[in-house]
Design an enzyme around this catalytic site. Sequence first.
Site, PDB file in Angstrom:
ATOM      1  N   LYS A 188       0.853  -1.187   0.000  1.00 21.26           N
ATOM      2  CA  LYS A 188       0.000   0.000   0.000  1.00 21.26           C
ATOM      3  C   LYS A 188       0.885   1.231   0.000  1.00 21.26           C
ATOM      4  CE  LYS A 188       0.679   1.883   3.444  1.00 21.26           C
ATOM      5  NZ  LYS A 188       1.903   2.359   4.134  1.00 21.26           N
ATOM      6  N   TYR A 199      -4.415   4.259   6.160  1.00 24.98           N
ATOM      7  CA  TYR A 199      -4.971   3.299   7.126  1.00 24.98           C
ATOM      8  C   TYR A 199      -6.315   3.781   7.657  1.00 24.98           C
ATOM      9  CZ  TYR A 199      -0.639   0.616   7.261  1.00 24.98           C
ATOM     10  OH  TYR A 199       0.429  -0.174   6.923  1.00 24.98           O
TER      11      TYR A 199
HETATM   12  P1  NAD Z   1      12.423   1.361   2.461  1.00 27.17           P
HETATM   13  O1  NAD Z   1      12.987   2.668   2.054  1.00 27.17           O
HETATM   14  O2  NAD Z   1      12.880   0.789   3.755  1.00 27.17           O
HETATM   15  O3  NAD Z   1      12.662   0.273   1.339  1.00 27.17           O
HETATM   16  C1  NAD Z   1      12.435   0.539  -0.019  1.00 27.17           C
HETATM   17  C2  NAD Z   1      13.280  -0.374  -0.863  1.00 27.17           C
HETATM   18  O4  NAD Z   1      13.089  -0.035  -2.236  1.00 27.17           O
HETATM   19  C3  NAD Z   1      14.784  -0.227  -0.588  1.00 27.17           C
HETATM   20  O5  NAD Z   1      15.365  -1.485  -0.482  1.00 27.17           O
HETATM   21  C4  NAD Z   1      15.308   0.529  -1.787  1.00 27.17           C
HETATM   22  O6  NAD Z   1      16.640   0.195  -2.106  1.00 27.17           O
HETATM   23  C5  NAD Z   1      14.365   0.048  -2.876  1.00 27.17           C
HETATM   24  N1  NAD Z   1      14.275   0.943  -4.029  1.00 27.17           N
HETATM   25  C6  NAD Z   1      14.216   0.542  -5.298  1.00 27.17           C
HETATM   26  N2  NAD Z   1      14.184   1.567  -6.133  1.00 27.17           N
HETATM   27  C7  NAD Z   1      14.274   2.674  -5.390  1.00 27.17           C
HETATM   28  C8  NAD Z   1      14.306   4.060  -5.676  1.00 27.17           C
HETATM   29  N3  NAD Z   1      14.245   4.514  -6.946  1.00 27.17           N
HETATM   30  N4  NAD Z   1      14.382   4.932  -4.661  1.00 27.17           N
HETATM   31  C9  NAD Z   1      14.402   4.511  -3.380  1.00 27.17           C
HETATM   32  N5  NAD Z   1      14.386   3.187  -3.044  1.00 27.17           N
HETATM   33  C10 NAD Z   1      14.318   2.284  -4.040  1.00 27.17           C
HETATM   34  O7  NAD Z   1      10.826   1.544   2.466  1.00 27.17           O
HETATM   35  P2  NAD Z   1       9.786   0.579   3.154  1.00 27.17           P
HETATM   36  O8  NAD Z   1       9.442   1.108   4.481  1.00 27.17           O
HETATM   37  O9  NAD Z   1      10.253  -0.815   3.057  1.00 27.17           O
HETATM   38  O10 NAD Z   1       8.495   0.822   2.225  1.00 27.17           O
HETATM   39  C11 NAD Z   1       8.357   0.195   0.964  1.00 27.17           C
HETATM   40  C12 NAD Z   1       6.847   0.058   0.632  1.00 27.17           C
HETATM   41  O11 NAD Z   1       6.235  -0.711   1.650  1.00 27.17           O
HETATM   42  C13 NAD Z   1       6.083   1.377   0.579  1.00 27.17           C
HETATM   43  O12 NAD Z   1       5.130   1.338  -0.432  1.00 27.17           O
HETATM   44  C14 NAD Z   1       5.406   1.462   1.933  1.00 27.17           C
HETATM   45  O13 NAD Z   1       4.202   2.204   1.926  1.00 27.17           O
HETATM   46  C15 NAD Z   1       5.116  -0.011   2.202  1.00 27.17           C
HETATM   47  N6  NAD Z   1       5.043  -0.330   3.647  1.00 27.17           N
HETATM   48  C16 NAD Z   1       3.974  -1.031   4.084  1.00 27.17           C
HETATM   49  C17 NAD Z   1       3.856  -1.358   5.425  1.00 27.17           C
HETATM   50  C18 NAD Z   1       2.703  -2.168   5.913  1.00 27.17           C
HETATM   51  O14 NAD Z   1       2.557  -2.318   7.118  1.00 27.17           O
HETATM   52  N7  NAD Z   1       1.901  -2.738   5.042  1.00 27.17           N
HETATM   53  C19 NAD Z   1       4.839  -0.933   6.327  1.00 27.17           C
HETATM   54  C20 NAD Z   1       5.940  -0.219   5.833  1.00 27.17           C
HETATM   55  C21 NAD Z   1       6.028   0.076   4.484  1.00 27.17           C
END
Ligand code: NAD
Length: 370
Positions: free
Chosen positions: A136, A221
């Site tokens: 999401k 949420y």
């Molecule tokens: P994060 O920054 O920790 O991880 C993102 C990943 O994407 C990294 O490994 C990064 O290297 C990679 N990536 C690939 N291309 C990229 C670019 N062009 N720029 C930046 N990063 C790039 O983020 P996250 O917290 O893991 O969030 C990722 C997704 O998960 C988002 O859509 C967020 O909304 C979702 N999320 C959902 C929940 C949930 O509870 N459902 C919780 C946290 C995050």
Amino acid sequence: MNSRRDFLQKITGSALGLSLLSTSSNGNTLIEDANQEPVLRVAIMGLGSYGTRVAEAMKDCKRAKLVGVISGTPSKVKDWQSKYSIPAKNCYNYENFDNIKNNPDIDAVYIITPNALHREQCIRVAKAGKHVICEKPMAINAAEGQEMVDACKRANVKLLVGYRMHLEPKTLEIIRMRNEGEFGKVLFFQGLCGFRIGDPNQWRLNKQLAGGGAMMDIGIYAVNGARYMVGEEPTYVTAQETKTDFVKFKEGVDETIQFQFGFPSGAVASCLSTYSMNNLDRFFLNGEKGFAEMQPSTGYGPIKAKTNKGELNHPHITHQTVQMDEMAGMILNEKKPIVPVDGEEGLKDLKIIDAIYLAIKTGKKVDLKL
Ligand code: NAD
């Protein structure tokens, strides 16, 4: 095949964990759990903080298994390969992952990258003939979400969104109570969702990658929760934005938004989405005969919930473990969840978020047809 499987199960079930190998009619290797249910073989795209949480949670899954990765960082791939026993043939980067179409050992790709990348990545995965699980917000607006839904339909693959709360036991109990009329006619929902965001340079504060601000990340949420807690689709939205820090929250990156919904039954909702306040993770549902209160309501848990009848005591199971096992059932066995988690569901939230931004821009009530 069955007798071999029975034999293997008897002598080595525990040594093999819960997995056994068999061969499907088209010659692909299938992993099955000890109950002989097929196991969903998943590749995670985006090995960041949430991707890591999902991978850890999947260690306890019975019906889903992490078998592949898609990442732009070779050192992370190496690390994950050794941590989760991922073979080199199941490792891809953002340039070559279309080749996953030739890999019979991966069923689905779980996209866990910054929001604005979901659309293109989903469409490519669908074109490669693999099922898509997407985090999401599914995309950064409804038009993009619609393209994803269409692409997955065209490719005849499933599209699911990482709505882990739709599968959370206390949430489902409140939904059951509401459906059985235990709260009487639903009158009001309040959803407060927020946290104080740190590092000003992260992608969540970059409109290009996040598609917005707190609304896209945490406000969603409350949008989604209002729908599953009230059990209706909103027919209109009003919204107001406030900003205290114009450096951290640039043009198009919302800091705090208050928004309100009206529902066909006459119920109303009042919600808050913010990147500037901690300890905001609370749902409240009020009906003519009773109420439900959840705090925390959507965090990683344990979720705390009570109703006018007392506290809910369902045991906590890691949300992502439940989610991935349930999604395996949805993808492999057409299992229907009580609250949908499909692309159409993700699209409804995006239509509402589009309407919230429009209501802020115009200062007017925006009607919704979902
Ligand atoms: P994060 O920054 O920790 O991880 C993102 C990943 O994407 C990294 O490994 C990064 O290297 C990679 N990536 C690939 N291309 C990229 C670019 N062009 N720029 C930046 N990063 C790039 O983020 P996250 O917290 O893991 O969030 C990722 C997704 O998960 C988002 O859509 C967020 O909304 C979702 N999320 C959902 C929940 C949930 O509870 N459902 C919780 C946290 C995050």
